[in-house]
Design an enzyme around this catalytic site. Structure first.
Site, PDB file in Angstrom:
ATOM      1  N   CYS A 103       0.908  -1.269   0.011  1.00 46.46           N
ATOM      2  CA  CYS A 103      -0.004  -0.084  -0.007  1.00 46.46           C
ATOM      3  C   CYS A 103       0.872   1.340   0.053  1.00 46.46           C
ATOM      4  O   CYS A 103       1.534   1.589  -1.026  1.00 46.46           O
ATOM      5  CB  CYS A 103      -0.858  -0.006   1.195  1.00 46.46           C
ATOM      6  SG  CYS A 103      -2.357   1.138   1.004  1.00 46.46           S
ATOM      7  N   ARG A 140     -13.357   4.925  -2.065  1.00 47.06           N
ATOM      8  CA  ARG A 140     -12.219   4.153  -1.913  1.00 47.06           C
ATOM      9  C   ARG A 140     -12.056   2.914  -2.641  1.00 47.06           C
ATOM     10  O   ARG A 140     -13.250   2.447  -2.781  1.00 47.06           O
ATOM     11  CB  ARG A 140     -11.954   3.844  -0.595  1.00 47.06           C
ATOM     12  CG  ARG A 140     -11.462   5.383   0.200  1.00 47.06           C
ATOM     13  CD  ARG A 140     -11.371   5.320   1.586  1.00 47.06           C
ATOM     14  NE  ARG A 140     -10.254   4.430   2.086  1.00 47.06           N
ATOM     15  CZ  ARG A 140      -9.070   5.067   1.999  1.00 47.06           C
ATOM     16  NH1 ARG A 140      -8.673   6.215   1.684  1.00 47.06           N
ATOM     17  NH2 ARG A 140      -8.012   4.090   2.388  1.00 47.06           N
ATOM     18  N   HIS A 201      -3.046  -6.293   2.006  1.00 52.38           N
ATOM     19  CA  HIS A 201      -2.484  -5.743   3.129  1.00 52.38           C
ATOM     20  C   HIS A 201      -2.122  -7.082   4.074  1.00 52.38           C
ATOM     21  O   HIS A 201      -1.636  -7.897   3.555  1.00 52.38           O
ATOM     22  CB  HIS A 201      -3.681  -5.097   3.860  1.00 52.38           C
ATOM     23  CG  HIS A 201      -3.473  -3.461   3.550  1.00 52.38           C
ATOM     24  ND1 HIS A 201      -2.513  -2.676   4.326  1.00 52.38           N
ATOM     25  CD2 HIS A 201      -4.108  -2.780   3.067  1.00 52.38           C
ATOM     26  CE1 HIS A 201      -2.730  -1.605   3.772  1.00 52.38           C
ATOM     27  NE2 HIS A 201      -3.737  -1.480   3.047  1.00 52.38           N
TER      28      HIS A 201
END
Length: 297
Positions: A103, A140, A201
């Site tokens: 990220c 998002r 993630h």
């Protein structure tokens, strides 16, 4: 050269960049997974935190990890990358050290990150890519994600406002379900040599034991078989009959330095996420492949 991992005490040192500033959405889970998989094999994995102000001496590490953070945390990190760690990071990557950047870490290893407000954050330019945040009016990229990695799948969780666009960089994979780099071109992540950028993630390595072991194998081969393998394996792309490109995972003639593990729980978690995304055929294929490979152990 080491011909039998059982007769040697193997060890690795992992440099964890900005463990306090960049640790969103369980990114430390990736470190814990690498530690556990090494521990089960009798491999010593030493983890060294590298914060703001710490220099990066590439000869002291065998692999590197950098996680994700909020925009306000990335600004001082971006400055520190250039002033304190840039030369060492580049030297490590050009020497084929495995690097996993998640990220925000991924964004800062590209050319620049343009936030919704404020000045651009200059990246190291490892990946030929750039990121732009289009503001709060644009939704998002958030949720579970599955991508095609070579002939296998990777699953994880993504949550990013920035949209990353690739120049000549090779993507880590192609999106099956989810958003990926920009929710437009079905790319996810980027690759340069043995550096891997991704938006997946902290559930990445826990739910993808094959990718975790791939990183460890690269690090071990580089450290212990470097004299016999001048070119540590890297990714290639191959053309299909329809003119598109797909990732071709690297192969090595060197023997594996990793003992096999029983990854039943990990593969069940992997398949469960695929099922949650409605990818039932892929989930069944993953479980079938794991069962078949475990019978051969």
């Amino acid at each position: 050269m080491i011909s039998d991992y059982r007769s040697q005490k193997l060890s690795l040192t992992l440099g964890h960049l900005y463990p306090d500033q960049l640790n969103l959405y369980g990114d430390r889970g990736n470190i814990l997974t690498l530690q556990r998989r090494c521990q089960l094999r009798g491999i010593e994995l030493r983890v060294v935190g590298l914060g703001v102000g710490d220099a990066l001496a590439p000869d002291e590490y065998d692999l590197l990890f950098i996680g994700g953070g909020q925009d306000k945390e990335q600004a001082p990190v971006a400055q520190d990358l250039h002033e304190m760690k840039g030369i060492g990071m580049w030297a490590a990557i050009e020497d084929d050290m495995p690097v996993l950047a998640v990220c925000g870490g991924f964004q800062l290893l590209a050319h620049y990150y343009r936030p919704a407000e404020g000045p651009d954050m200059r990246g190291l330019g490892v990946f030929d890519a750039w990121t732009e945040h289009k503001g709060s009016q644009v939704p998002r990229c958030i949720g579970d994600i599955a991508i095609r990695w070579g002939d296998q799948t990777l699953v994880g969780f993504e949550n990013h406002g920035g949209r990353t666009y690739l120049g000549t960089a090779q993507p880590l994979g192609r999106v099956i379900k989810g958003h990926g780099n920009n929710a437009e071109d079905h790319t996810e992540g980027a690759i340069y040599r043995n550096a891997f950028g991704t938006y997946l993630h902290g559930s990445l390595l826990p739910k993808n034991p094959h990718f975790a072991d791939y990183l460890l194998e690269l690090a071990l081969q580089r450290k212990y078989n470097h004299a016999e393998s001048e070119n540590v394996p890297s990714f290639n792309s191959v053309a299909t009959e329809h003119g598109s490109t797909v990732l071709e995972l690297p192969r090595t003639s060197l023997p594996s330095l990793l003992a096999p593990l029983d990854d039943t729980l990990e593969w069940e978690a992997h398949a469960s996420l695929l099922e949650r995304l409605g990818l039932y055929t892929e989930a069944a294929s993953v479980l079938r492949a794991h069962i078949d490979s475990f019978r051969l152990v």
